[in-house]
Write a protein that holds these residues in place. Sequence first.
Motif, PDB file in Angstrom:
ATOM      1  N   ASP A 151      -2.491  -3.997  -3.193  1.00 19.58           N
ATOM      2  CA  ASP A 151      -3.689  -3.272  -3.093  1.00 19.58           C
ATOM      3  C   ASP A 151      -3.740  -2.556  -1.677  1.00 19.58           C
ATOM      4  O   ASP A 151      -4.412  -1.581  -1.662  1.00 19.58           O
ATOM      5  CB  ASP A 151      -4.809  -4.118  -3.148  1.00 19.58           C
ATOM      6  CG  ASP A 151      -4.805  -4.809  -4.638  1.00 19.58           C
ATOM      7  OD1 ASP A 151      -5.275  -4.007  -5.780  1.00 19.58           O
ATOM      8  OD2 ASP A 151      -4.470  -6.100  -4.769  1.00 19.58           O
ATOM      9  N   GLY A 152      -3.189  -3.171  -0.576  1.00 20.40           N
ATOM     10  CA  GLY A 152      -3.058  -2.488   0.745  1.00 20.40           C
ATOM     11  C   GLY A 152      -2.117  -3.058   1.459  1.00 20.40           C
ATOM     12  O   GLY A 152      -1.151  -4.028   1.030  1.00 20.40           O
ATOM     13  N   ALA A 153      -1.872  -2.788   2.721  1.00 20.55           N
ATOM     14  CA  ALA A 153      -0.936  -3.217   3.546  1.00 20.55           C
ATOM     15  C   ALA A 153      -1.295  -3.200   5.056  1.00 20.55           C
ATOM     16  O   ALA A 153      -1.661  -2.506   5.550  1.00 20.55           O
ATOM     17  CB  ALA A 153       0.274  -2.449   3.570  1.00 20.55           C
ATOM     18  N   LEU A 154      -0.431  -4.258   5.693  1.00 22.37           N
ATOM     19  CA  LEU A 154      -0.538  -4.512   7.328  1.00 22.37           C
ATOM     20  C   LEU A 154       0.794  -4.514   7.703  1.00 22.37           C
ATOM     21  O   LEU A 154       1.417  -5.425   7.328  1.00 22.37           O
ATOM     22  CB  LEU A 154      -1.578  -5.889   7.453  1.00 22.37           C
ATOM     23  CG  LEU A 154      -1.532  -6.237   8.935  1.00 22.37           C
ATOM     24  CD1 LEU A 154      -2.132  -4.768   9.762  1.00 22.37           C
ATOM     25  CD2 LEU A 154      -2.098  -7.490   9.167  1.00 22.37           C
ATOM     26  N   GLY A 155       0.902  -3.651   8.632  1.00 21.14           N
ATOM     27  CA  GLY A 155       2.300  -3.375   9.345  1.00 21.14           C
ATOM     28  C   GLY A 155       2.063  -3.954  10.787  1.00 21.14           C
ATOM     29  O   GLY A 155       1.056  -3.406  11.506  1.00 21.14           O
ATOM     30  N   MET A 156       3.009  -4.619  11.206  1.00 22.19           N
ATOM     31  CA  MET A 156       3.058  -4.987  12.695  1.00 22.19           C
ATOM     32  C   MET A 156       4.556  -4.747  13.206  1.00 22.19           C
ATOM     33  O   MET A 156       5.517  -5.213  12.898  1.00 22.19           O
ATOM     34  CB  MET A 156       2.735  -6.610  12.664  1.00 22.19           C
ATOM     35  CG  MET A 156       1.434  -6.914  12.055  1.00 22.19           C
ATOM     36  SD  MET A 156       1.027  -8.647  12.049  1.00 22.19           S
ATOM     37  CE  MET A 156       2.231  -9.526  10.959  1.00 22.19           C
ATOM     38  N   CYS A 157       4.385  -4.118  14.408  1.00 20.87           N
ATOM     39  CA  CYS A 157       5.638  -3.770  15.102  1.00 20.87           C
ATOM     40  C   CYS A 157       6.603  -3.297  14.306  1.00 20.87           C
ATOM     41  O   CYS A 157       7.705  -3.416  14.456  1.00 20.87           O
ATOM     42  CB  CYS A 157       6.234  -4.836  15.989  1.00 20.87           C
ATOM     43  SG  CYS A 157       6.268  -6.491  15.029  1.00 20.87           S
ATOM     44  N   GLY A 158       6.278  -2.525  13.289  1.00 18.45           N
ATOM     45  CA  GLY A 158       7.324  -1.933  12.281  1.00 18.45           C
ATOM     46  C   GLY A 158       8.296  -1.087  12.748  1.00 18.45           C
ATOM     47  O   GLY A 158       8.015  -0.157  13.401  1.00 18.45           O
TER      48      GLY A 158
END
Length: 450
Positions: A151-158
């Motif tokens: 449904d959604g996405a959270l990216g970190m230091c990608g």
Amino acid sequence: MPRPRLSTLAAACATAFAASLIGPATGAQAATADHYSGTLSDGATWIADKPARWNGSLLLFSHGFGPTTAADAPSPAARQTLLDAGYALVGSSYDPNGSMWALDSAERDQFATLTAFRRQVGRPTRIISVGQSMGGLVNARIARDGAGRVDGALGMCGLVAGGVDLDNYQLDAEYTLATFFDPADTGGLVNLNSQADAGALADRLTNAVEAAQQTPAGRARIALAAAYLNLTDWAPGRQPPARDDFAGQEEQQYAWLAQGLLGFIVPARWSVEQSAGGNTSWNKGVDYAGLLRKSSHAKQVEALYRHAGVDLRTDLNQLTHGADTVADPAAVTHLKQTSTAGQGLTVPLLDIHTTADQLVPVEQESAFAQRVREAGDSALLRQAYVARQSHCNFTTAEVVAGLHAVEHRLDTGHWDNSATAAELQHSADELGLDGAGFTDYRPHRLSGIR
């Protein structure tokens, strides 16, 4: 002081530094959770944790570059905090029989892991993809391809600029260092024979940099290589140098290099080549003067060259005329197919990045945003920044605040102010955890894009 080797830095890339900031909850504070595991058809393993009071949301975690071991959270502290809040967690190892650059299998394995979770654990009401470092690239691809599955996405230091750009700007920097400090290795920067050979090359380059740091001319040329590497000038344990403190900027860039940065990125290239089946970077035809003009560090380089009494134009001409590395077309095609993102988004994505990331430069976010904009999907993307040094160096509060911003977008259909620095900081502070450092920031463009 001994330099960290690949295994040490790979672990740092795959596991957020936030793990050491607060310990997991204990006793009555800790939510109980059921643990699950399984094996996929390609041999990848998956793990999951479901709290007793599950809120129905599932976080699909994509881990970073390093050993292909299953993980379902960015850190132990974040894991416990998320379980306490009612989230279920799941993630896979990726194919254990392939390269640590696991983009050949990662997205497929993550989707297969969701299927396994539904069969063995339960059906979530909402799925949010979460990824960090190389897993941030996996996450961005899931945000592109995952309509109807997440449904959604959270990216970190990608590593959202992708593998081709990564290998090219790193080649620009390594080529510069070899040309001026280690000429015997200029022809051996690509098509690496083994991880051991790559580690030996990294040692030679690092030793050459350490010797070069002793002279003004050497420091100017180190700054030139750092500009091509998009290397931050804010090192651990230091205050950020002033805008016009060019010598201080170079000294902190050197600190990153002396502390083992090349010992990570050079062997990592071998893993990328192993995955792609050949050399994926090239510099034949690159104008190194034009490349420098596009760098945010151009004024620093020019000032240090003037101070050293070295002619910058001569050095840039030498680099341009000597650039003769060509890529394996099939390997480049393979890497573009497996290891790029930004061609579009199908679900909302929030990326968060530290402003002084030595492994995945924050400028990658600029390249990614441009590609998403060209695809017409900017309304789905938000990017936020944390004023801190080091790769994936997030607090648990920053991770949870980012997650809440994505949830706001999913609940309301609008980002509103949820992903602004001010609102993310407020959200993180309200958690009463380990603090946050969100800041208004706009990254410079990424050097090295062909």
